[in-house]
Design a protein around this motif. Structure first.
Motif, PDB file in Angstrom:
ATOM      1  N   GLY A  35     -22.550   3.524   3.756  1.00  8.48           N
ATOM      2  CA  GLY A  35     -23.617   4.145   2.975  1.00  8.48           C
ATOM      3  C   GLY A  35     -24.967   4.236   3.674  1.00  8.48           C
ATOM      4  O   GLY A  35     -25.880   4.894   3.192  1.00  8.48           O
ATOM      5  N   VAL A  36     -25.074   3.566   4.824  1.00  3.18           N
ATOM      6  CA  VAL A  36     -26.385   3.480   5.492  1.00  3.18           C
ATOM      7  C   VAL A  36     -26.319   4.217   6.832  1.00  3.18           C
ATOM      8  O   VAL A  36     -25.355   4.053   7.577  1.00  3.18           O
ATOM      9  CB  VAL A  36     -26.727   1.993   5.763  1.00  3.18           C
ATOM     10  CG1 VAL A  36     -28.117   1.836   6.348  1.00  3.18           C
ATOM     11  CG2 VAL A  36     -26.599   1.175   4.486  1.00  3.18           C
ATOM     12  N   PRO A  37     -27.341   5.021   7.162  1.00  2.00           N
ATOM     13  CA  PRO A  37     -27.313   5.686   8.467  1.00  2.00           C
ATOM     14  C   PRO A  37     -27.656   4.720   9.603  1.00  2.00           C
ATOM     15  O   PRO A  37     -28.433   3.780   9.405  1.00  2.00           O
ATOM     16  CB  PRO A  37     -28.386   6.769   8.340  1.00  2.00           C
ATOM     17  CG  PRO A  37     -29.323   6.262   7.305  1.00  2.00           C
ATOM     18  CD  PRO A  37     -28.533   5.374   6.388  1.00  2.00           C
TER      19      PRO A  37
ATOM     20  N   LEU B 245     -29.437   7.224   1.261  1.00  2.00           N
ATOM     21  CA  LEU B 245     -28.485   6.134   1.483  1.00  2.00           C
ATOM     22  C   LEU B 245     -27.674   5.933   0.208  1.00  2.00           C
ATOM     23  O   LEU B 245     -28.145   6.270  -0.878  1.00  2.00           O
ATOM     24  CB  LEU B 245     -29.225   4.818   1.702  1.00  2.00           C
ATOM     25  CG  LEU B 245     -29.822   4.470   3.036  1.00  2.00           C
ATOM     26  CD1 LEU B 245     -31.006   5.342   3.325  1.00  2.00           C
ATOM     27  CD2 LEU B 245     -30.256   3.026   3.004  1.00  2.00           C
ATOM     28  N   THR B 246     -26.520   5.328   0.363  1.00  2.00           N
ATOM     29  CA  THR B 246     -25.785   4.880  -0.819  1.00  2.00           C
ATOM     30  C   THR B 246     -25.777   3.359  -0.756  1.00  2.00           C
ATOM     31  O   THR B 246     -25.597   2.779   0.321  1.00  2.00           O
ATOM     32  CB  THR B 246     -24.340   5.414  -0.825  1.00  2.00           C
ATOM     33  OG1 THR B 246     -24.379   6.779  -0.469  1.00  2.00           O
ATOM     34  CG2 THR B 246     -23.699   5.227  -2.188  1.00  2.00           C
ATOM     35  N   THR B 247     -26.005   2.743  -1.888  1.00  2.00           N
ATOM     36  CA  THR B 247     -26.140   1.290  -1.890  1.00  2.00           C
ATOM     37  C   THR B 247     -25.536   0.728  -3.181  1.00  2.00           C
ATOM     38  O   THR B 247     -25.218   1.488  -4.095  1.00  2.00           O
ATOM     39  CB  THR B 247     -27.645   0.925  -1.722  1.00  2.00           C
ATOM     40  OG1 THR B 247     -27.760  -0.389  -1.255  1.00  2.00           O
ATOM     41  CG2 THR B 247     -28.436   1.098  -3.001  1.00  2.00           C
ATOM     42  N   VAL B 248     -25.379  -0.582  -3.222  1.00  2.00           N
ATOM     43  CA  VAL B 248     -24.865  -1.187  -4.458  1.00  2.00           C
ATOM     44  C   VAL B 248     -26.055  -1.461  -5.372  1.00  2.00           C
ATOM     45  O   VAL B 248     -27.039  -2.093  -4.949  1.00  2.00           O
ATOM     46  CB  VAL B 248     -24.099  -2.494  -4.160  1.00  2.00           C
ATOM     47  CG1 VAL B 248     -23.671  -3.187  -5.443  1.00  2.00           C
ATOM     48  CG2 VAL B 248     -22.882  -2.186  -3.291  1.00  2.00           C
TER      49      VAL B 248
ATOM     50  N   GLU C 141     -30.217   6.100  -2.739  1.00  2.00           N
ATOM     51  CA  GLU C 141     -31.549   5.552  -2.444  1.00  2.00           C
ATOM     52  C   GLU C 141     -32.295   6.414  -1.434  1.00  2.00           C
ATOM     53  O   GLU C 141     -31.732   6.843  -0.432  1.00  2.00           O
ATOM     54  CB  GLU C 141     -31.392   4.129  -1.875  1.00  2.00           C
ATOM     55  CG  GLU C 141     -32.697   3.574  -1.324  1.00  2.00           C
ATOM     56  CD  GLU C 141     -32.616   2.125  -0.863  1.00  2.00           C
ATOM     57  OE1 GLU C 141     -31.839   1.345  -1.435  1.00  2.00           O
ATOM     58  OE2 GLU C 141     -33.351   1.791   0.090  1.00  2.00           O
ATOM     59  N   GLY C 142     -33.574   6.607  -1.686  1.00  2.00           N
ATOM     60  CA  GLY C 142     -34.469   7.191  -0.696  1.00  2.00           C
ATOM     61  C   GLY C 142     -35.440   6.111  -0.265  1.00  2.00           C
ATOM     62  O   GLY C 142     -36.192   5.581  -1.087  1.00  2.00           O
ATOM     63  N   SER C 143     -35.393   5.738   1.017  1.00  2.00           N
ATOM     64  CA  SER C 143     -36.219   4.623   1.495  1.00  2.00           C
ATOM     65  C   SER C 143     -37.405   5.155   2.298  1.00  2.00           C
ATOM     66  O   SER C 143     -37.224   5.946   3.225  1.00  2.00           O
ATOM     67  CB  SER C 143     -35.409   3.715   2.422  1.00  2.00           C
ATOM     68  OG  SER C 143     -34.058   3.674   2.050  1.00  2.00           O
ATOM     69  N   ILE C 144     -38.596   4.705   1.944  1.00  2.00           N
ATOM     70  CA  ILE C 144     -39.818   5.056   2.680  1.00  2.00           C
ATOM     71  C   ILE C 144     -40.321   3.769   3.324  1.00  2.00           C
ATOM     72  O   ILE C 144     -40.556   2.777   2.631  1.00  2.00           O
ATOM     73  CB  ILE C 144     -40.888   5.632   1.728  1.00  2.00           C
ATOM     74  CG1 ILE C 144     -40.359   6.868   1.010  1.00  2.00           C
ATOM     75  CG2 ILE C 144     -42.183   5.943   2.479  1.00  2.00           C
ATOM     76  CD1 ILE C 144     -41.298   7.448  -0.046  1.00  2.00           C
TER      77      ILE C 144
END
Ligand code: ADP
Ligand code: G3P
Length: 528
Positions: A152-154, A315-318, A332-335
């Motif tokens: 799920g994470v790049p 991202l895809t996360t739990v 999820e969009g992480s900044i």
């Protein structure tokens, strides 16, 4: 005989009315990027006592960011003692705290020697970009393109794996420990649970899926370590000790507090801070989302019981994996940089005395007068993933003042949030009708109004903003039956919310956003 039974019954009833039912509480450790907190919540989900301690941010070189793992534990223990003292001053007893939950900054990586329990290096913080070169090489490896569909994470400097591999390549003590088969790896949840249980003696070595999903070692579908991922990173699990992945709510796995005034109280819940904020905002159904403006800013949308792999830079996360329930996932969009840009104005540029003064400075001007600040101090995360971007100020003229730069700083997080929201709509198929917000930076009305204007939907800010801590309390409380079901939270924290409504036209919104997107494209390649 019947009379005797009646008497017995009357006595029991009298005893129950004479001895008041003691009120019970749940404790919550919130270990964030800049501070640690301990809060005590009542059944209504209200904090009744709390303590917060800021700890040292260590920046040894440009792009590097570390924490002292022992200072983190110390700050948490002090927060517990101080908050409980405050709680007892109110007439409560520490014994009425039924369980403790933990929430924490994610990805931040700690390594220690499992035979001694001693850390082998400072924790490498999630924002740290030192592994940029290493990540570039990994991207050339066969199979690199398949990783995100598993975890799920790049592949980037963000997940824990890049920090762990850097430590193994660059710190001889870490490599030696690995070669001897004694290297223990943990994110902050694992480290805290291990230390708060007394360390090596009890060796409680666990992580929950919302944290483990940030390492790049976990398969999102099975919630267990993936051989394919570990093989790709050439990690030998006979030499590297990885924490056991257990549910976010578990009555036994997290042990109990070995020190502090709450010694003996069980830890029964654990969630990465962004998952905890989604829980604290009651994001229990698919399509519900929240945006947390802390050191970084993280927009999470509940997508239900099946992970969806993003094709638009998310991202895809739990989201959470509660006791006796099926796991829920989130997009999820992480900044990377949000509140930390305000700290930058305060500490590095000395524009303001405290973060709270930033709105005042930004309000000295009507708009940013063409200034755009791409605050890519750690490269740009979602949805762009430009690792060679660095912080860039565009559009300076002789007219520019501190106020314009402050405004452009606040706007940067709001623009990136707009880009994430657009991507989220495409990936999830849900059209968000309003955005729930929390985190330190959401205290700025100007930022929230700007945010609302840029996304064109209402922004809803709760009156009680400690939603991250509430989320961890919920994880712990559900496990011990303090709360029985998610339905119980319907009315929690729903009074006194502030609603921001859009005030600009779609045309103006699009013009401003187009200028931001141009700036993003122009800041590529600086750190190549
Ligand atoms: N009134 C405010 N206006 C703008 N930013 C603020 C304000 N108050 C706090 N912040 C920012 O919020 C961040 C802290 O938020 P918090 O949610 O505690 O973060 P974390 O959990 O990452 O430590 C800091 O970076 C600070 O600059
Ligand atoms: O400290 P915060 O609240 O910005 O959160 C940090 C995140 O967990 C990093 O992924």
């Amino acid at each position: 005989m019947e009379r005797l039974e009646n008497l017995k019954q009357q006595l029991t009833e009298a005893a129950t009315t004479m001895v008041p039912q003691q009120e019970a509480f749940i404790g919550s450790i919130d270990q964030g990027t800049t501070s640690s907190r301990f809060l005590i919540f009542n059944k209504a989900g209200e904090p009744v006592a709390s303590h917060q301690i800021e700890f040292k941010q260590i920046y040894p070189q440009p792009g590097w960011h570390e924490h002292d793992p022992l200072e983190i534990v110390d700050s948490v223990e002090k927060c517990i003692d101080k908050a409980v003292a405050q709680f007892e001053e109110q007439g409560h007893s520490g014994k009425s705290i039924k369980a403790v939950g933990i929430t924490n900054q994610r990805e931040t990586t700690v390594v220690w020697d499992h035979t001694t329990g001693e850390p082998l290096h400072n924790a490498i913080v999630w924002t740290d970009t030192r592994a940029q070169g290493l990540v570039r090489k990994l991207k050339q490896r066969l199979g690199a393109g398949d990783l995100q569909s598993i975890c799920g994470v790049p592949l980037s400097t963000y997940p824990s794996v890049s920090k762990l591999l850097w430590l193994m390549e660059n710190v001889p003590a870490v490599k030696e420990c690995y070669d001897k088969g004694n290297l223990a790896f943990g994110t902050i949840d694992t480290w805290l649970v291990y230390k708060l249980n007394g360390g090596r003696k009890r060796n409680i070595f666990v992580s929950d899926p919302s944290n483990a999903s940030r390492t790049m070692f976990m398969d999102l579908k099975t919630l267990s370590y993936s051989d394919a991922l570990l093989d790709f990173f050439r990690l030998d699990t006979s030499k590297l000790k990885l924490p056991q992945i257990v549910q976010s709510g578990d009555p036994k796995a997290y042990g109990n507090l070995a020190s502090t005034v709450l010694q003996g109280i069980q830890i029964t819940g654990c969630l990465g801070d962004q998952s905890a904020a989604l829980v604290g905002q009651k994001g229990f159904h698919p399509g519900l989302a929240k945006n947390t403006y802390g050191t970084g800013c993280f927009l999470l949308m509940n997508i239900g019981e099946k992970p969806v792999v993003s094709t638009h830079g998310l991202l895809t996360t739990v989201a959470y994996d509660f006791h006796n329930m099926k796991p829920s996932y989130a997009l999820e969009g992480s900044i990377a940089v949000a509140g930390s840009s305000i700290k930058f104005l305060q500490n590095n540029l000395e524009f303001i005395e405290s973060s709270a003064k930033v709105s005042q400075l930004a309000e000295t001007v009507e708009d940013s007068a063409g200034v755009t600040f791409v605050t890519a101090f750690s490269g740009l995360f979602a949805p762009y993933w430009i690792d060679d971007a660095r912080g860039t100020l565009f559009g300076l003229t002789a007219y520019t003042t501190k106020g314009h730069i402050a405004r452009a700083t606040l706007e940067a997080t709001c623009f990136q949030t707009k880009a994430i929201l657009d991507a989220m709509g495409k990936d999830s198929g849900y059209d968000l009708k309003e955005l729930a917000v929390d985190g330190g930076m959401c205290n700025s009305d100007l930022t929230m109004q700007t945010q609302c204007d840029l996304i064109g939907i209402p922004v809803i800010r709760p009156s009680m903003r400690e939603t991250t801590a509430l989320g961890a309390a919920i994880a712990a409380g559900l496990t011990v039956g303090f709360w029985k079901s998610l339905d119980e939270f319907k009315d929690v924290n729903s009074q006194g919310t502030s609603t921001f409504k859009p005030t600009v036209s779609a045309e103006e919104r699009n013009t401003r956003f187009a200028r931001w997107e141009k700036a993003v494209q122009m800041c590529r390649g600086w750190a190549s």
